[in-house]
Design a protein around this motif. Structure first.
Motif, PDB file in Angstrom:
ATOM      1  N   GLY A   1      40.967  48.049  32.815  1.00 57.18           N
ATOM      2  CA  GLY A   1      41.912  48.201  33.920  1.00 57.18           C
ATOM      3  C   GLY A   1      43.252  47.564  33.593  1.00 57.18           C
ATOM      4  O   GLY A   1      43.350  46.321  33.623  1.00 57.18           O
ATOM      5  N   PRO A   2      44.247  48.352  33.275  1.00 55.37           N
ATOM      6  CA  PRO A   2      45.542  47.771  32.908  1.00 55.37           C
ATOM      7  C   PRO A   2      46.281  47.145  34.077  1.00 55.37           C
ATOM      8  O   PRO A   2      47.258  46.416  33.861  1.00 55.37           O
ATOM      9  CB  PRO A   2      46.307  48.968  32.339  1.00 55.37           C
TER      10      PRO A   2
ATOM     11  N   GLY B   1      43.742  42.645  32.473  1.00 56.53           N
ATOM     12  CA  GLY B   1      44.270  43.755  31.694  1.00 56.53           C
ATOM     13  C   GLY B   1      45.739  43.581  31.365  1.00 56.53           C
ATOM     14  O   GLY B   1      46.183  43.871  30.248  1.00 56.53           O
ATOM     15  N   LYS B   2      46.516  43.091  32.348  1.00 57.40           N
ATOM     16  CA  LYS B   2      47.933  42.865  32.085  1.00 57.40           C
ATOM     17  C   LYS B   2      48.126  41.810  30.992  1.00 57.40           C
ATOM     18  O   LYS B   2      48.987  41.948  30.118  1.00 57.40           O
ATOM     19  CB  LYS B   2      48.629  42.426  33.372  1.00 57.40           C
ATOM     20  N   THR B   3      47.293  40.752  31.059  1.00 61.06           N
ATOM     21  CA  THR B   3      47.403  39.697  30.042  1.00 61.06           C
ATOM     22  C   THR B   3      47.010  40.225  28.662  1.00 61.06           C
ATOM     23  O   THR B   3      47.639  39.892  27.654  1.00 61.06           O
ATOM     24  CB  THR B   3      46.522  38.513  30.429  1.00 61.06           C
TER      25      THR B   3
ATOM     26  N   MET C   1      42.723  44.842  21.659  1.00 57.01           N
ATOM     27  CA  MET C   1      43.101  44.324  22.969  1.00 57.01           C
ATOM     28  C   MET C   1      43.687  45.408  23.856  1.00 57.01           C
ATOM     29  O   MET C   1      43.397  45.471  25.062  1.00 57.01           O
ATOM     30  CB  MET C   1      44.110  43.181  22.802  1.00 57.01           C
ATOM     31  N   ALA C   2      44.503  46.275  23.302  1.00 59.06           N
ATOM     32  CA  ALA C   2      45.081  47.360  24.089  1.00 59.06           C
ATOM     33  C   ALA C   2      43.997  48.309  24.576  1.00 59.06           C
ATOM     34  O   ALA C   2      44.020  48.758  25.743  1.00 59.06           O
ATOM     35  CB  ALA C   2      46.117  48.103  23.257  1.00 59.06           C
ATOM     36  N   GLU C   3      43.027  48.627  23.709  1.00 62.07           N
ATOM     37  CA  GLU C   3      41.929  49.502  24.126  1.00 62.07           C
ATOM     38  C   GLU C   3      41.073  48.827  25.195  1.00 62.07           C
ATOM     39  O   GLU C   3      40.621  49.487  26.149  1.00 62.07           O
ATOM     40  CB  GLU C   3      41.084  49.875  22.916  1.00 62.07           C
TER      41      GLU C   3
ATOM     42  N   GLY D   1      50.501  32.060  38.125  1.00 60.58           N
ATOM     43  CA  GLY D   1      50.015  32.063  39.500  1.00 60.58           C
ATOM     44  C   GLY D   1      49.316  33.347  39.861  1.00 60.58           C
ATOM     45  O   GLY D   1      48.367  33.354  40.631  1.00 60.58           O
ATOM     46  N   ALA D   2      49.745  34.457  39.280  1.00 65.39           N
ATOM     47  CA  ALA D   2      49.106  35.742  39.571  1.00 65.39           C
ATOM     48  C   ALA D   2      47.855  35.946  38.747  1.00 65.39           C
ATOM     49  O   ALA D   2      46.980  36.714  39.113  1.00 65.39           O
ATOM     50  CB  ALA D   2      50.096  36.880  39.319  1.00 65.39           C
ATOM     51  N   ILE D   3      47.768  35.228  37.636  1.00 67.14           N
ATOM     52  CA  ILE D   3      46.609  35.437  36.754  1.00 67.14           C
ATOM     53  C   ILE D   3      45.430  34.588  37.176  1.00 67.14           C
ATOM     54  O   ILE D   3      44.283  34.996  37.105  1.00 67.14           O
ATOM     55  CB  ILE D   3      47.003  35.123  35.299  1.00 67.14           C
ATOM     56  N   PHE D   4      45.712  33.364  37.642  1.00 64.34           N
ATOM     57  CA  PHE D   4      44.640  32.416  37.878  1.00 64.34           C
ATOM     58  C   PHE D   4      43.493  32.941  38.728  1.00 64.34           C
ATOM     59  O   PHE D   4      42.354  32.938  38.310  1.00 64.34           O
ATOM     60  CB  PHE D   4      45.204  31.163  38.530  1.00 64.34           C
ATOM     61  N   PRO D   5      43.766  33.445  39.971  1.00 66.07           N
ATOM     62  CA  PRO D   5      42.628  33.770  40.833  1.00 66.07           C
ATOM     63  C   PRO D   5      41.858  34.983  40.374  1.00 66.07           C
ATOM     64  O   PRO D   5      40.647  35.031  40.518  1.00 66.07           O
ATOM     65  CB  PRO D   5      43.273  34.022  42.197  1.00 66.07           C
ATOM     66  N   GLY D   6      42.513  35.977  39.822  1.00 64.39           N
ATOM     67  CA  GLY D   6      41.820  37.221  39.520  1.00 64.39           C
ATOM     68  C   GLY D   6      41.295  37.340  38.118  1.00 64.39           C
ATOM     69  O   GLY D   6      40.716  38.353  37.772  1.00 64.39           O
ATOM     70  N   THR D   7      41.477  36.327  37.303  1.00 66.73           N
ATOM     71  CA  THR D   7      41.087  36.469  35.904  1.00 66.73           C
ATOM     72  C   THR D   7      39.581  36.454  35.735  1.00 66.73           C
ATOM     73  O   THR D   7      38.997  37.312  35.085  1.00 66.73           O
ATOM     74  CB  THR D   7      41.727  35.339  35.075  1.00 66.73           C
TER      75      THR D   7
END
Length: 454
Positions: free
Chosen positions: A106-107, A112-114, A98-100, A337-343
């Protein structure tokens, strides 16, 4: 070398004799010394302990290491007395992937953040699993192996010795019985020729003089005259055990009724002496084996202590896993809220405010572990105020709380494990959430933390 060959031949003869005797006992053709009931119970208890210990050991190894190839590798390292190399757990390997993936995809993106957050949680889970495996191996598996490879081998060795002592004892009893029967037969029947081979088989070699004497038929006495002159009977010469005619016996000068009876008495006395020695050795070995079998109770106490330690380590492991996943769930819920649209859309536009309610499909895709913060009203409508919510006409249900839950905001109801609350659902609510009531308090509660009662 000659001495070793003689010993080898002697051991082979003893082994063959015991094997024949054991087979005759199985077919009921020979008497067998029975052990007392308490001793038999100890033997059965020891066998049961050994069998179940082996099964528990094997299944625990499967639980700690499901990969059979890895188990074989660890077994070979232990037999070679070498240190088992450190192996990456499945959780740690998943965290690495997952980290790779986050680094490549794109972290800074929501996905990527998730991935990075989940990777950190999986890494902590893998470390907790490693600690659990190490603790369980030392506190539980090692004592079980020590019993099977140490104490049980000693018990098995002493049991084999006891079996041999019992076979020797039964052989001595049979020998004495035959000697007494042959003695009584020779005493009661004057014409009976004693046969020592019935009591103690030996290899006898006739000398040249004895062979020549067998051909001597010059004795003037007939058999009837022989019996009249020597009414007490006769015995075979001392150098062989074949029945002879009176002339041969007289020629050798070996006729003596008193000596004949003495030989029988000596044979019986010798058999009785061997029986006493065999009985003493059997009793001594039975006592040693009994003490070892009674030590199984101490083994049970030791295994009970190890079992408690195994349960404690397993409880600690699952508690750590629950805590790590709960932390991960809160992190993902706070950033939903930040993950929903861009996931999945793939846009770089700013995220729109979170909807007051999410559909079941979206909630399942973004939060598979448990529900996150969700509104009460359908999309596009204002959120309902809790003080205005009332139970529906369809009624309410009782539910038992499975785990502690901390309310994320004022719209949620904090829960304590094992408490009973009243729950119900409202039209348009997220199916992963219910309205919970406890006294005069009311709020949203996650379904995954509840056990609905009928």
């Amino acid at each position: 070398m000659d001495f070793n060959m003689k010993k080898l031949a002697s051991d082979a003869g003893i082994f063959f004799t015991r094997a024949v005797q054991f087979t005759e006992e199985k077919f009921g053709q020979a008497e067998k010394t029975e052990l007392d009931a308490h001793f038999e119970n100890l033997l059965a208890r020891a066998d049961s302990t050994k069998n179940w210990t082996e099964k528990i050991l094997r299944q625990t190894e499967v639980l700690l290491q499901p990969n059979p190839s890895a188990r074989v590798e660890e077994f070979l390292y232990e037999k070679l007395d070498r240190k088992v190399p450190s192996r990456v757990t499945n959780g740690e390997l998943l965290a690495q992937y997952m980290a790779e993936a986050a680094s490549e995809l794109g972290p800074t993106t929501p996905y990527g953040k998730t991935l990075i957050k989940v990777a950190e949680a999986e890494k902590r889970l893998g470390a907790a699993e490693r600690d659990f495996i190490h603790t369980a191996s030392i506190n539980f598996l090692t004592p079980l192996r020590n019993f099977l490879e140490g104490d049980w081998k000693t018990i098995s060795k002493e049991r084999r010795l006891l079996q041999n002592r019992r076979l020797d004892l039964d052989a001595c009893k049979a020998r004495l019985k035959k000697a007494k029967a042959a003695e009584a037969k020779a005493t009661c029947e004057g014409d009976t020729v004693p046969d020592f081979q019935e009591t103690r088989p030996r290899n006898y070699i006739l000398s040249a003089s004895a062979s020549a004497t067998l051909d001597d038929t010059s004795c003037p006495l007939s058999w009837a005259e022989w019996k009249e002159e020597y009414p007490g009977g006769w015995r075979p010469p001392c150098f062989f055990l074949l029945p002879l005619n009176p002339s041969v016996t007289r020629a050798r000068g070996c006729l003596s009724l008193q000596k004949d009876r003495k030989l029988w008495n000596d044979e019986v006395d010798k058999a009785e002496q061997e029986l006493r020695v065999a009985q003493t050795e059997f009793d001594r070995q039975a006592e040693v084996t009994r003490l070892l079998l009674e030590g199984i109770s101490s083994t049970h106490v030791n295994h009970l202590r190890c079992l408690h330690e195994f349960v404690e380590s397993q409880t600690t492991y699952y508690a750590q896993c629950y805590r790590h996943m709960l932390d991960l769930q809160k992190q993902l819920g706070s950033s939903q809220g930040a993950i929903f649209p861009g996931t999945f859309v793939g846009t770089t536009e700013p995220a729109s405010p979170p909807l007051s309610s999410s559909s079941p499909t979206t909630a399942a895709a973004t939060m598979p572990v448990g529900p996150s913060v969700a509104g009460l009203a359908p999309p596009g409508e204002a959120a309902l105020r809790l003080e205005e919510v009332s139970p529906p006409a369809s009624g309410t249900r009782k539910a038992r709380v499975l785990y502690d839950y901390e309310a994320a905001d004022s719209s949620e109801l904090a829960l304590l494990a094992d408490e009973l609350i009243t729950v119900y659902s409202l039209p348009g609510m997220d199916p992963d959430w219910l309205i919970g009531e406890r006294g005069n308090k009311k709020g949203k509660v996650p379904v995954t933390y509840l056990e609905l009662l009928s």
